[in-house]
Scaffold this motif. Sequence first.
Motif, short mmCIF file in Angstrom:
data_model
loop_
_atom_site.label_atom_id
_atom_site.label_comp_id
_atom_site.label_asym_id
_atom_site.label_seq_id
_atom_site.Cartn_x
_atom_site.Cartn_y
_atom_site.Cartn_z
N LEU A 164 8.10 22.82 87.45
CA LEU A 164 9.35 22.21 86.99
C LEU A 164 10.07 21.51 88.13
O LEU A 164 10.55 20.38 87.98
CB LEU A 164 10.24 23.28 86.36
N MET A 165 10.15 22.17 89.28
CA MET A 165 10.84 21.57 90.42
C MET A 165 10.17 20.28 90.87
O MET A 165 10.82 19.30 91.21
CB MET A 165 10.90 22.57 91.58
N LYS A 166 8.86 20.27 90.86
CA LYS A 166 8.14 19.06 91.27
C LYS A 166 8.34 17.93 90.26
O LYS A 166 8.42 16.76 90.64
CB LYS A 166 6.66 19.37 91.46
N SER A 167 8.43 18.28 88.99
CA SER A 167 8.68 17.25 87.97
C SER A 167 10.08 16.67 88.12
O SER A 167 10.31 15.48 87.89
CB SER A 167 8.48 17.83 86.57
N ILE A 168 11.05 17.51 88.53
CA ILE A 168 12.41 17.01 88.78
C ILE A 168 12.39 16.04 89.96
O ILE A 168 12.99 14.96 89.91
CB ILE A 168 13.38 18.17 89.05
N MET A 169 11.71 16.44 91.03
CA MET A 169 11.64 15.59 92.22
C MET A 169 10.92 14.27 91.94
O MET A 169 11.17 13.27 92.61
CB MET A 169 10.95 16.36 93.35
N ALA A 170 10.05 14.29 90.92
CA ALA A 170 9.33 13.07 90.56
C ALA A 170 10.03 12.29 89.45
O ALA A 170 9.51 11.27 88.98
CB ALA A 170 7.91 13.43 90.12
N ASN A 171 11.19 12.78 88.98
CA ASN A 171 11.95 12.13 87.90
C ASN A 171 11.13 12.00 86.62
O ASN A 171 11.23 11.00 85.90
CB ASN A 171 12.46 10.75 88.33
N ARG B 171 8.26 15.79 81.27
CA ARG B 171 7.68 17.02 81.80
C ARG B 171 8.79 18.04 82.10
O ARG B 171 8.60 19.25 81.88
CB ARG B 171 6.89 16.70 83.07
N MET B 172 9.92 17.58 82.59
CA MET B 172 11.04 18.49 82.84
C MET B 172 11.46 19.20 81.56
O MET B 172 11.66 20.42 81.55
CB MET B 172 12.23 17.69 83.40
N GLU B 173 11.58 18.44 80.50
CA GLU B 173 11.98 19.04 79.22
C GLU B 173 10.92 19.99 78.70
O GLU B 173 11.23 21.08 78.21
CB GLU B 173 12.25 17.93 78.20
N GLY B 174 9.65 19.58 78.82
CA GLY B 174 8.56 20.43 78.34
C GLY B 174 8.41 21.72 79.11
O GLY B 174 7.97 22.74 78.56
N LEU C 272 16.15 25.17 95.73
CA LEU C 272 15.82 25.11 94.30
C LEU C 272 17.05 24.95 93.42
O LEU C 272 17.00 24.27 92.39
CB LEU C 272 15.06 26.37 93.90
N GLN C 273 18.17 25.57 93.79
CA GLN C 273 19.37 25.45 92.97
C GLN C 273 19.88 24.01 92.94
O GLN C 273 20.28 23.51 91.89
CB GLN C 273 20.46 26.39 93.50
N LYS C 274 19.85 23.36 94.08
CA LYS C 274 20.29 21.97 94.13
C LYS C 274 19.33 21.06 93.36
O LYS C 274 19.76 20.16 92.64
CB LYS C 274 20.39 21.51 95.58
N ILE C 275 18.04 21.32 93.51
CA ILE C 275 17.06 20.51 92.79
C ILE C 275 17.25 20.67 91.29
O ILE C 275 17.22 19.69 90.53
CB ILE C 275 15.63 20.92 93.21
N LEU C 276 17.46 21.90 90.84
CA LEU C 276 17.66 22.15 89.41
C LEU C 276 18.91 21.44 88.91
O LEU C 276 18.89 20.82 87.83
CB LEU C 276 17.76 23.65 89.15
N ARG C 277 20.01 21.50 89.67
CA ARG C 277 21.24 20.83 89.23
C ARG C 277 21.03 19.33 89.15
O ARG C 277 21.53 18.68 88.23
CB ARG C 277 22.37 21.19 90.19
N ASP C 278 20.30 18.76 90.10
CA ASP C 278 19.99 17.32 90.04
C ASP C 278 19.22 17.01 88.76
O ASP C 278 19.49 16.00 88.09
CB ASP C 278 19.16 16.90 91.26
N GLY C 279 18.28 17.88 88.41
CA GLY C 279 17.50 17.66 87.19
C GLY C 279 18.35 17.78 85.94
O GLY C 279 18.22 16.98 85.00
N LEU C 280 19.23 18.78 85.90
CA LEU C 280 20.11 18.94 84.74
C LEU C 280 21.05 17.75 84.59
O LEU C 280 21.31 17.30 83.47
CB LEU C 280 20.91 20.23 84.88
N ASN C 281 21.55 17.25 85.71
CA ASN C 281 22.42 16.07 85.65
C ASN C 281 21.66 14.86 85.13
O ASN C 281 22.19 14.06 84.34
CB ASN C 281 23.00 15.78 87.03
N MET C 282 20.41 14.71 85.57
CA MET C 282 19.60 13.59 85.09
C MET C 282 19.35 13.69 83.59
O MET C 282 19.45 12.70 82.86
CB MET C 282 18.27 13.53 85.85
N MET C 283 19.04 14.90 83.12
CA MET C 283 18.78 15.09 81.69
C MET C 283 20.04 14.82 80.87
O MET C 283 19.96 14.21 79.80
CB MET C 283 18.28 16.51 81.44
#
Length: 547
Positions: free
Chosen positions: A494-501, A505-508, A532-543
């Motif tokens: 999941l973290m790698k999918s966030i970093m790759a935008n 995959r993030m949703e799945g 990881l917490q910062k990466i996750l927040r970046d992903g949630l903001n993107m979603m």
Amino acid sequence: MKKPLSLIRSVPLLGFLLVADQLSAQSSSTGSSYVMYMLIGLGVILAAAAIMSVSENLMQIEAQKSGVDTTKNNFSIIPNFSELFGKPAPEYTEGAQVHQFNKGHDILLAGEADPSVIKHVDVSSFALRPVNFRELSPIPRMLVKAGQEVHAGEPLFEDKKDDRVKYVSPVSGEVAEIRRGDKRAITDVIILADKAQRSVKHDVSNLMNATRDDIVAFFLKSGAWSHLNQRPYDVIPDPDVIPNNIFISTFDTAPLAIDYNVVVQGKAEVLQAAVNVLAKLTSGKVHIGLSADKETAPATEFLGLTGVQKSWYKGAHPAGNVGVHIHHTAPINATSVVWTIGIQDLLTIGQLCLTGEYNAERVVVIAGDQVSEPQYVKTYSGAKISDLLRGNLKGDHNRIIAGDVLTGKKQPDDAYLGIHDDQVTVIKEGDDYEMFGWLVPIKPRPSISNTFPNFLYPNHRFEVDTNTHGERRAFVVTGQYEAVLPMDIYVQQLMKSIMANDYERMEGLGIAELSEEDVAICEFVCTSKMPLQKILRDGLNMMREQG
């Protein structure tokens, strides 16, 4: 999913036996027969293992399709160790199902406070902080000015994007300062508190019989709405969206966390009033998560609640996280929305529903090995941290954290607690370097690695600092996250999918189910030192931006 790795690992053994068979055939036909029998027997065992492995995979797939908890239930022909030798559920669960987690890790730190005594401290000023509310405009619409007198529960500001939600003062007193930060964003609205508190009075005579729309309107104008949290994304709920369920965790397993059983003593009526009203705001149920991890039962104030769905949980941290409870009870999907609320926020809402007065009283635990006298103190939401710590610190080079060491935020001593903060942790500032610390691990420290013989001292409490003992490294697969997170989620992928935008995959991979507190323990054990917490927040903001 489990894979038949035994087949792969057995290839060298088969090769060795075939060579041995050929060598033995040259010397003895009898020995060759024995080896042949061994090969046949081994083939039967491997075939049975393969069938069992495929069967287990198929069972897990069908269970997941049916919504069954595959991380707790053992879908295997052979029972696991905990099923054969594990401790039975405590008697106080009265035969209810207990979600028992084998994954997780408790971080035992020195400086634990005694919950049996709650002290009163003299706090001069309090603050409401716009930065505590995600999605709120950095410069909200101010409803008060410096020098103005306000009552507890009186609106201080509102969101320019949705002026229905009012953010109210935690105490009565004088607005001393409207503090600004970068780009003139408002960081704190500071109130000098009155000695005798005054509160706005609301009419709640018909609240228990009110419709959902009436309750929503009441929550919006009274300030109760800002105490609710919406998942996914951890934001203030949309008043126009009806949640599928509401979740409340009654215990916290984070390091040095507060004991809510002490906080709710004598407040059964307040809790019941809150859940009665909240039940009208959801199309589903109000879920209460209870701890089955101690010898003594949770507080009777929790056990006596009616009109709620109670669930029991047992295990190491993060077993107390509400996100873990949601995952094992009613998981969030792409279209569902749930609300969560903390215990002390629940008490504020309950008091408001019973009396019509906004009461932001809080019990805060002051803990950590750099605190001279760890203790529980009674104050109000948004208290000034320096007043809470006055004369109670060791040394002068400490890290003051609003919250626990895993998810808390570093604060200067003149800062203020957030609306949901009920813990202050103080540890040493770790800006020094330990010579060959990675090579000669002499000083004991909390770790899941067997480099330190921590397993020999399971009850030892560690004195720690903020040193991370290493810098960011290659982000490689280690399996460490899966060992400590009792959720059916592949965190590293999941973290790698966030970093790759990679949005799909993030949703799945289940990003909607996670909040920062859920992956904090993964960040603690991470060999790669990834934030990881910062990466996750970046992903949630993107979603959230993608809708």
